[in-house]
Scaffold this motif. Structure first.
Motif, PDB file in Angstrom:
ATOM      1  N   ARG A 147      -1.414   5.361  -6.765  1.00  0.00           N
ATOM      2  CA  ARG A 147      -0.034   5.195  -7.226  1.00  0.00           C
ATOM      3  C   ARG A 147       0.850   4.344  -6.312  1.00  0.00           C
ATOM      4  O   ARG A 147       1.848   3.811  -6.761  1.00  0.00           O
ATOM      5  CB  ARG A 147       0.638   6.565  -7.355  1.00  0.00           C
ATOM      6  N   ILE A 148       0.504   4.273  -5.043  1.00  0.00           N
ATOM      7  CA  ILE A 148       1.365   3.631  -4.042  1.00  0.00           C
ATOM      8  C   ILE A 148       0.645   2.404  -3.480  1.00  0.00           C
ATOM      9  O   ILE A 148      -0.561   2.461  -3.234  1.00  0.00           O
ATOM     10  CB  ILE A 148       1.663   4.630  -2.889  1.00  0.00           C
ATOM     11  N   THR A 170       1.999   0.945   2.082  1.00  0.00           N
ATOM     12  CA  THR A 170       2.877   2.113   2.045  1.00  0.00           C
ATOM     13  C   THR A 170       2.057   3.395   2.090  1.00  0.00           C
ATOM     14  O   THR A 170       2.427   4.353   2.783  1.00  0.00           O
ATOM     15  CB  THR A 170       3.764   2.092   0.782  1.00  0.00           C
ATOM     16  N   ARG A 213      15.668  11.634   3.479  1.00  0.00           N
ATOM     17  CA  ARG A 213      15.970  10.410   2.729  1.00  0.00           C
ATOM     18  C   ARG A 213      14.939   9.312   3.037  1.00  0.00           C
ATOM     19  O   ARG A 213      14.435   8.647   2.133  1.00  0.00           O
ATOM     20  CB  ARG A 213      17.370   9.931   3.067  1.00  0.00           C
ATOM     21  N   MET A 263      11.568  10.241   1.421  1.00  0.00           N
ATOM     22  CA  MET A 263      11.549  10.054  -0.028  1.00  0.00           C
ATOM     23  C   MET A 263      11.509   8.571  -0.411  1.00  0.00           C
ATOM     24  O   MET A 263      10.896   8.208  -1.410  1.00  0.00           O
ATOM     25  CB  MET A 263      12.753  10.740  -0.678  1.00  0.00           C
ATOM     26  N   GLU A 264      12.117   7.714   0.379  1.00  0.00           N
ATOM     27  CA  GLU A 264      12.103   6.289   0.108  1.00  0.00           C
ATOM     28  C   GLU A 264      10.707   5.691   0.181  1.00  0.00           C
ATOM     29  O   GLU A 264      10.428   4.669  -0.440  1.00  0.00           O
ATOM     30  CB  GLU A 264      13.051   5.559   1.058  1.00  0.00           C
ATOM     31  N   PHE A 271       8.199   6.834  -1.229  1.00  0.00           N
ATOM     32  CA  PHE A 271       7.556   7.048  -2.531  1.00  0.00           C
ATOM     33  C   PHE A 271       8.199   6.251  -3.661  1.00  0.00           C
ATOM     34  O   PHE A 271       7.760   6.325  -4.803  1.00  0.00           O
ATOM     35  CB  PHE A 271       7.558   8.541  -2.879  1.00  0.00           C
ATOM     36  N   VAL A 272       9.254   5.507  -3.363  1.00  0.00           N
ATOM     37  CA  VAL A 272       9.961   4.732  -4.371  1.00  0.00           C
ATOM     38  C   VAL A 272       9.518   3.283  -4.284  1.00  0.00           C
ATOM     39  O   VAL A 272       9.547   2.680  -3.223  1.00  0.00           O
ATOM     40  CB  VAL A 272      11.497   4.837  -4.173  1.00  0.00           C
ATOM     41  N   ALA A 273       9.122   2.743  -5.418  1.00  0.00           N
ATOM     42  CA  ALA A 273       8.658   1.350  -5.427  1.00  0.00           C
ATOM     43  C   ALA A 273       9.807   0.387  -5.530  1.00  0.00           C
ATOM     44  O   ALA A 273      10.823   0.617  -6.072  1.00  0.00           O
ATOM     45  CB  ALA A 273       7.689   1.138  -6.572  1.00  0.00           C
TER      46      ALA A 273
END
Length: 65
Positions: free
Chosen positions: A32-33, A37, A57, A60-61, A63-65
Protein backbone atom coordinates in the motif's frame (compact mmCIF):
# COMPACT_ATOMS: atom_id res chain seq x y z
CA UNK A 1 -8.77 -34.85 12.79
CA UNK A 2 -6.92 -31.85 14.19
CA UNK A 3 -7.95 -30.02 17.32
CA UNK A 4 -6.50 -26.59 17.99
CA UNK A 5 -6.79 -25.75 21.66
CA UNK A 6 -5.13 -22.36 21.36
CA UNK A 7 -5.14 -20.57 17.98
CA UNK A 8 -2.08 -18.59 16.87
CA UNK A 9 -3.48 -15.30 18.22
CA UNK A 10 -4.07 -16.63 21.73
CA UNK A 11 -1.94 -15.15 24.51
CA UNK A 12 -0.51 -18.58 25.35
CA UNK A 13 0.96 -18.67 21.83
CA UNK A 14 2.17 -15.06 21.78
CA UNK A 15 5.78 -16.05 21.00
CA UNK A 16 4.50 -17.81 17.87
CA UNK A 17 1.95 -15.16 16.95
CA UNK A 18 4.04 -11.98 17.08
CA UNK A 19 6.37 -12.93 14.18
CA UNK A 20 3.32 -13.89 12.08
CA UNK A 21 1.69 -10.51 12.79
CA UNK A 22 4.91 -8.62 12.01
CA UNK A 23 5.26 -10.40 8.67
CA UNK A 24 1.61 -9.70 7.87
CA UNK A 25 2.06 -6.01 8.76
CA UNK A 26 5.16 -5.68 6.60
CA UNK A 27 3.52 -7.35 3.60
CA UNK A 28 0.42 -5.14 3.86
CA UNK A 29 2.54 -2.03 4.27
CA UNK A 30 4.68 -2.81 1.23
CA UNK A 31 1.56 -3.36 -0.91
CA UNK A 32 0.00 0.00 0.00
CA UNK A 33 2.87 2.42 0.70
CA UNK A 34 5.71 3.47 -1.65
CA UNK A 35 8.94 1.57 -0.91
CA UNK A 36 10.98 4.44 0.60
CA UNK A 37 8.13 5.41 2.93
CA UNK A 38 7.52 1.78 3.89
CA UNK A 39 11.20 1.45 4.80
CA UNK A 40 10.96 4.57 6.98
CA UNK A 41 7.90 3.21 8.77
CA UNK A 42 9.50 -0.19 9.35
CA UNK A 43 12.68 1.47 10.64
CA UNK A 44 10.58 3.58 13.00
CA UNK A 45 8.84 0.48 14.34
CA UNK A 46 12.25 -1.15 14.79
CA UNK A 47 13.35 1.67 17.14
CA UNK A 48 10.90 1.86 20.07
CA UNK A 49 12.53 4.97 21.59
CA UNK A 50 12.28 6.86 18.30
CA UNK A 51 8.71 5.64 17.75
CA UNK A 52 7.71 6.82 21.22
CA UNK A 53 9.31 10.23 20.62
CA UNK A 54 7.58 10.72 17.25
CA UNK A 55 4.63 13.12 17.45
CA UNK A 56 1.34 11.52 16.39
CA UNK A 57 0.88 14.03 13.59
CA UNK A 58 4.29 13.16 12.07
CA UNK A 59 3.55 9.46 12.46
CA UNK A 60 0.18 9.73 10.72
CA UNK A 61 1.66 11.74 7.85
CA UNK A 62 3.81 8.74 6.96
CA UNK A 63 0.65 6.90 5.92
CA UNK A 64 -0.77 9.68 3.74
CA UNK A 65 0.16 9.67 0.08
Amino acid sequence: RVAVTYPIGHRRRRSEGVPVLLTKFEQALRRRIPAPTAENILALFGDPARLSATPVRDFMELFVA
